[in-house]
Enzyme design. Structure first.
Site, PDB file in Angstrom:
ATOM      1  CE  LYS A 100      -4.233  -1.975   1.603  1.00 20.60           C
ATOM      2  NZ  LYS A 100      -4.916  -2.582   2.705  1.00 20.60           N
TER       3      LYS A 100
HETATM    4  N1  GLU Z   1      -7.804  -8.409   4.691  1.00 18.59           N
HETATM    5  C1  GLU Z   1      -6.665  -9.155   4.218  1.00 18.59           C
HETATM    6  C2  GLU Z   1      -5.772  -8.233   3.417  1.00 18.59           C
HETATM    7  O1  GLU Z   1      -6.186  -7.168   3.009  1.00 18.59           O
HETATM    8  C3  GLU Z   1      -7.036 -10.339   3.356  1.00 18.59           C
HETATM    9  C4  GLU Z   1      -7.602 -11.429   4.152  1.00 18.59           C
HETATM   10  C5  GLU Z   1      -7.975 -12.692   3.418  1.00 18.59           C
HETATM   11  O2  GLU Z   1      -8.167 -12.678   2.192  1.00 18.59           O
HETATM   12  O3  GLU Z   1      -8.129 -13.691   4.087  1.00 18.59           O
HETATM   13  O4  GLU Z   1      -4.633  -8.598   3.201  1.00 18.59           O
END
Ligand code: GLU
Length: 278
Positions: free
Chosen positions: A250
């Site tokens: 990010k």
């Molecule tokens: N929220 C997680 C992320 O943005 C991904 C979680 C998942 O796909 O299990 O990396």
């Protein structure tokens, strides 16, 4: 054609989506579409310090621009804290949890154990805390996380298997994480608990995500067994690497979907750049 699957894309609104997210979202949607199944979106917004409403709005805008659509309602984790609390209560009633008052630096100073996939393996200091001291500290309101007693949990479930459609059958090895955190200091849940419960509650039958989360699936399989949840299939896809050979993150502003759009690239180009033309 394979049986219809339910897939999901589960970003955290802690920054703008980048090409790696585009790949992951398009991958999940393609697996659902090709099987005649369903594609869901979930916002993993449990981190109050890092999640921002503008990133959430940007996620919707960027995904629509890419040409994705999903079923509503979107599940926002911050709206379901009661679900996670119930799951924690159940694990606690089974004697599988304990409060841990150690700070990061306490852990770093006390552990000589190897690192697990989530960082240093917790040495178990607070697992061995005298029950009276534990009660006193809880009553005093001392800040703490909640950990899973891994050895006890594993002995409760016995050997477990799960299936990765890319890598084949897997035997669960959650022990490699040690006593994982299931509730953080700032919010009474954790990535591992919330994601496992939500995949069950949303009826996800194929979890697709980057291979950086492959090891996490071992813990998720254990939680499924402890909480009587369904076990989906998994597919951990390769991560995209930038021209500098590093994973997209990010913090790389230039390859956010937003920046690519503002630089005049049409969505088709971005889909090609992400390696998927769907
Ligand atoms: N929220 C997680 C992320 O943005 C991904 C979680 C998942 O796909 O299990 O990396």
């Amino acid at each position: 054609m394979s049986r219809p699957v339910v897939t999901r894309f589960a970003p955290s609104p802690t920054g703008y989506l980048h090409l790696g997210h585009a790949y992951s979202a398009l991958f999940a949607q393609a697996r659902a579409r090709d099987s005649g199944g369903r594609f869901l979106l979930r916002l993993e917004d449990i981190d109050p310090g890092r999640c921002r409403p503008e990133y959430e709005t940007a996620i919707y805008e960027d995904l629509v621009w890419l040409g994705l659509s999903w079923e509503t309602p979107v599940r926002r984790q911050s709206e379901h804290l009661a679900d996670y609390a119930r799951a924690l209560e159940r694990l606690n009633d089974a004697g599988l949890l304990y409060p841990c008052f150690c700070s990061r630096s306490d852990i770093a100073a006390s552990t000589t154990a190897p690192h697990g996939p989530d960082g240093p393996i917790y040495p178990g200091t607070c697992r061995r805390l005298d029950p009276g001291v534990r009660q006193e500290r809880l009553a005093r309101g001392d800040s703490h996380v909640v950990r899973l007693d891994m050895a006890r949990a594993v002995s409760r479930t016995g050997a477990l298997c799960w299936h990765d459609t890319a890598r084949g059958p897997q035997t669960a090895r959650p022990e490699q994480f040690g006593d994982v955190v299931l509730a953080r200091r700032d919010v009474a849940t954790s990535y591992h608990l919330a994601v496992t419960l939500d995949d069950h509650l949303q009826g996800v039958s194929l979890v697709t995500r980057g291979e950086d989360l492959f090891e996490a699936s071992h813990v998720h399989r254990l939680l499924q067994a402890l909480l009587d949840l369904d076990t989906p299939d998994y597919h951990h896809h390769p991560l995209l690497y930038g021209p500098d050979g590093k994973r997209f993150a990010k913090r790389d502003r230039s390859l956010t979907l937003r920046a690519l759009r503002e630089a005049g690239h049409p969505p088709e180009t971005v889909r090609k750049m992400a390696g998927l033309l769907t």
